[in-house]
Scaffold this motif. Structure first.
Motif, PDB file in Angstrom:
ATOM      1  N   SER A  98     -34.047  10.852 -50.646  1.00 57.94           N
ATOM      2  CA  SER A  98     -35.112  10.247 -49.860  1.00 57.94           C
ATOM      3  C   SER A  98     -35.440   8.871 -50.437  1.00 57.94           C
ATOM      4  CB  SER A  98     -36.354  11.152 -49.903  1.00 57.94           C
ATOM      5  OG  SER A  98     -37.387  10.605 -49.137  1.00 57.94           O
ATOM      6  N   LEU A  99     -35.388   7.842 -49.605  1.00 59.91           N
ATOM      7  CA  LEU A  99     -35.690   6.479 -50.063  1.00 59.91           C
ATOM      8  C   LEU A  99     -37.160   6.126 -49.900  1.00 59.91           C
ATOM      9  CD1 LEU A  99     -32.630   4.456 -48.715  1.00 59.91           C
ATOM     10  CD2 LEU A  99     -32.967   5.507 -50.964  1.00 59.91           C
ATOM     11  N   GLN A 100     -37.880   6.943 -49.171  1.00 61.20           N
ATOM     12  CA  GLN A 100     -39.323   6.774 -48.981  1.00 61.20           C
ATOM     13  C   GLN A 100     -39.951   8.158 -48.985  1.00 61.20           C
ATOM     14  OE1 GLN A 100     -39.720   4.923 -45.106  1.00 61.20           O
ATOM     15  NE2 GLN A 100     -39.787   2.894 -46.010  1.00 61.20           N
ATOM     16  N   ASP A 101     -41.262   8.215 -49.178  1.00 67.12           N
ATOM     17  CA  ASP A 101     -41.956   9.478 -48.947  1.00 67.12           C
ATOM     18  C   ASP A 101     -41.680   9.844 -47.495  1.00 67.12           C
ATOM     19  OD1 ASP A 101     -42.969   9.468 -51.511  1.00 67.12           O
ATOM     20  OD2 ASP A 101     -44.901   8.627 -50.926  1.00 67.12           O
ATOM     21  N   SER A 102     -41.188  11.039 -47.272  1.00 66.47           N
ATOM     22  CA  SER A 102     -40.728  11.428 -45.944  1.00 66.47           C
ATOM     23  C   SER A 102     -41.367  12.737 -45.502  1.00 66.47           C
ATOM     24  CB  SER A 102     -39.202  11.588 -45.932  1.00 66.47           C
ATOM     25  OG  SER A 102     -38.572  10.381 -46.298  1.00 66.47           O
ATOM     26  N   ILE A 103     -41.494  12.881 -44.194  1.00 64.12           N
ATOM     27  CA  ILE A 103     -41.911  14.142 -43.591  1.00 64.12           C
ATOM     28  C   ILE A 103     -40.711  14.636 -42.798  1.00 64.12           C
ATOM     29  CG2 ILE A 103     -43.478  15.304 -41.979  1.00 64.12           C
ATOM     30  CD1 ILE A 103     -45.486  12.983 -42.529  1.00 64.12           C
ATOM     31  N   CYS A 104     -40.262  15.846 -43.122  1.00 63.88           N
ATOM     32  CA  CYS A 104     -39.046  16.383 -42.503  1.00 63.88           C
ATOM     33  C   CYS A 104     -39.257  17.811 -42.018  1.00 63.88           C
ATOM     34  CB  CYS A 104     -37.904  16.408 -43.514  1.00 63.88           C
ATOM     35  SG  CYS A 104     -37.443  14.793 -44.155  1.00 63.88           S
ATOM     36  N   VAL A 105     -38.514  18.163 -40.988  1.00 69.93           N
ATOM     37  CA  VAL A 105     -38.394  19.548 -40.581  1.00 69.93           C
ATOM     38  C   VAL A 105     -37.079  20.021 -41.191  1.00 69.93           C
ATOM     39  CG1 VAL A 105     -38.148  21.160 -38.662  1.00 69.93           C
ATOM     40  CG2 VAL A 105     -39.659  19.170 -38.423  1.00 69.93           C
ATOM     41  N   VAL A 106     -37.157  21.036 -42.045  1.00 71.28           N
ATOM     42  CA  VAL A 106     -35.987  21.558 -42.738  1.00 71.28           C
ATOM     43  C   VAL A 106     -35.526  22.817 -42.003  1.00 71.28           C
ATOM     44  CG1 VAL A 106     -35.044  22.334 -44.930  1.00 71.28           C
ATOM     45  CG2 VAL A 106     -36.871  20.617 -44.902  1.00 71.28           C
ATOM     46  N   ILE A 107     -34.334  22.738 -41.428  1.00 70.99           N
ATOM     47  CA  ILE A 107     -33.805  23.806 -40.578  1.00 70.99           C
ATOM     48  C   ILE A 107     -32.615  24.463 -41.275  1.00 70.99           C
ATOM     49  CG2 ILE A 107     -32.913  24.380 -38.288  1.00 70.99           C
ATOM     50  CD1 ILE A 107     -33.901  21.469 -37.466  1.00 70.99           C
ATOM     51  N   PRO A 108     -32.708  25.751 -41.602  1.00 69.89           N
ATOM     52  CA  PRO A 108     -31.558  26.426 -42.217  1.00 69.89           C
ATOM     53  C   PRO A 108     -30.368  26.443 -41.250  1.00 69.89           C
ATOM     54  CG  PRO A 108     -33.545  27.780 -42.386  1.00 69.89           C
ATOM     55  CD  PRO A 108     -33.858  26.636 -41.456  1.00 69.89           C
ATOM     56  N   TYR A 109     -29.171  26.232 -41.801  1.00 65.46           N
ATOM     57  CA  TYR A 109     -27.982  26.219 -40.948  1.00 65.46           C
ATOM     58  C   TYR A 109     -27.735  27.553 -40.250  1.00 65.46           C
ATOM     59  CZ  TYR A 109     -26.322  21.529 -41.496  1.00 65.46           C
ATOM     60  OH  TYR A 109     -26.202  20.171 -41.409  1.00 65.46           O
ATOM     61  N   ASN A 110     -28.142  28.670 -40.863  1.00 67.19           N
ATOM     62  CA  ASN A 110     -27.948  29.942 -40.176  1.00 67.19           C
ATOM     63  C   ASN A 110     -28.814  30.020 -38.915  1.00 67.19           C
ATOM     64  OD1 ASN A 110     -30.422  30.424 -41.377  1.00 67.19           O
ATOM     65  ND2 ASN A 110     -29.726  32.157 -42.612  1.00 67.19           N
ATOM     66  N   SER A 111     -29.950  29.319 -38.894  1.00 72.49           N
ATOM     67  CA  SER A 111     -30.777  29.252 -37.675  1.00 72.49           C
ATOM     68  C   SER A 111     -30.082  28.437 -36.588  1.00 72.49           C
ATOM     69  CB  SER A 111     -32.137  28.616 -37.978  1.00 72.49           C
ATOM     70  OG  SER A 111     -32.859  29.405 -38.864  1.00 72.49           O
ATOM     71  N   ILE A 112     -29.420  27.367 -36.992  1.00 76.13           N
ATOM     72  CA  ILE A 112     -28.684  26.546 -36.022  1.00 76.13           C
ATOM     73  C   ILE A 112     -27.555  27.378 -35.420  1.00 76.13           C
ATOM     74  CG2 ILE A 112     -27.218  24.503 -35.747  1.00 76.13           C
ATOM     75  CD1 ILE A 112     -29.059  23.208 -37.934  1.00 76.13           C
ATOM     76  N   ASP A 113     -26.861  28.131 -36.274  1.00 72.13           N
ATOM     77  CA  ASP A 113     -25.793  28.999 -35.770  1.00 72.13           C
ATOM     78  C   ASP A 113     -26.342  30.020 -34.778  1.00 72.13           C
ATOM     79  OD1 ASP A 113     -23.868  27.706 -37.290  1.00 72.13           O
ATOM     80  OD2 ASP A 113     -23.973  29.151 -38.943  1.00 72.13           O
ATOM     81  N   GLN A 114     -27.492  30.620 -35.090  1.00 70.54           N
ATOM     82  CA  GLN A 114     -28.124  31.572 -34.168  1.00 70.54           C
ATOM     83  C   GLN A 114     -28.458  30.892 -32.847  1.00 70.54           C
ATOM     84  OE1 GLN A 114     -31.602  33.483 -35.806  1.00 70.54           O
ATOM     85  NE2 GLN A 114     -30.575  33.831 -37.767  1.00 70.54           N
ATOM     86  N   GLY A 115     -29.032  29.698 -32.933  1.00 69.40           N
ATOM     87  CA  GLY A 115     -29.408  28.957 -31.725  1.00 69.40           C
ATOM     88  C   GLY A 115     -28.213  28.602 -30.866  1.00 69.40           C
TER      89      GLY A 115
END
Length: 193
Positions: A98-115
């Motif tokens: 991270s190059l700046q203080d960041s706000i992120c949504v962290v999505i597990p890859y197994n959730s992406i696979d389910q989706g």
């Protein structure tokens, strides 16, 4: 007001998620503050999560045999970082910080696979994103092989126009394949002309 992971994703991607995807994101993803300087993925580490950036900038970089870091890419608001997992790799080929203080949504890859298995919308979102990544990689490859340093810098300015003032100049120089002192000379010569 943004309260849930799906709210951030819908607002940034300017789309309405199907109910199944909203539920999936809200039940498996987290909203995280990522302080400046945090390495969210290390080269060689298992790729487990995708970061959707709501606010901030992240940089992907390689560590070469001499221990130097070489900038591979940047990702900022409404983009994804740590996307290498979309290509089904087990271990990261590069690090992400991270190059700046960041706000992120962290999505597990197994959730992406389910989706992907549940809805076409998830497939469309990530197919479009992978195509965007591929075009960017092809453009960068052509620039590194066929263009001089000034042309590569001008291309960086076009591609990342909103980021230049927010990124350390040494990272920009590394991204376009030159030393920071060479980038300074290019910038000085542009002011003279």
């Amino acid at each position: 007001m943004l309260n849930k992971p799906s709210d951030y994703i819908e607002a940034g991607l300017k789309l309405e998620l199907e109910e199944d995807l909203k539920y999936l994101f809200n039940s498996t993803a987290d909203i995280k503050m990522v302080p400046k300087g945090t390495i969210v993925l290390r080269q060689g580490q298992r790729v487990s999560s995708l970061y959707y950036i709501h606010k901030g900038i992240m940089r992907g970089y390689y560590i070469d045999a001499a221990g130097n870091d070489v900038t591979k890419c940047f990702a900022a608001e409404t983009e994804f970082a740590c996307a290498e997992g979309l290509l089904r790799v087990e271990e990261a080929r590069f690090s992400v910080e991270s190059l700046q203080d960041s706000i992120c949504v962290v999505i597990p890859y197994n959730s992406i696979d389910q989706g992907m298995k549940k809805t076409n919308q998830m497939k469309v979102i990530f197919t479009n994103y992978i195509q965007k990544i591929l075009v960017g990689m092809l453009n960068r490859e052509q620039a590194l092989l066929m263009k001089d340093a000034l042309e590569r810098y001008m291309e960086f300015k076009r591609e990342y126009s909103s980021l230049e003032s927010r990124i350390n100049q040494s990272y920009i120089a590394s991204y376009i394949g030159i030393r920071a002192s060479s980038l300074s000379r290019i910038k000085r010569s542009m002011k003279i002309e």
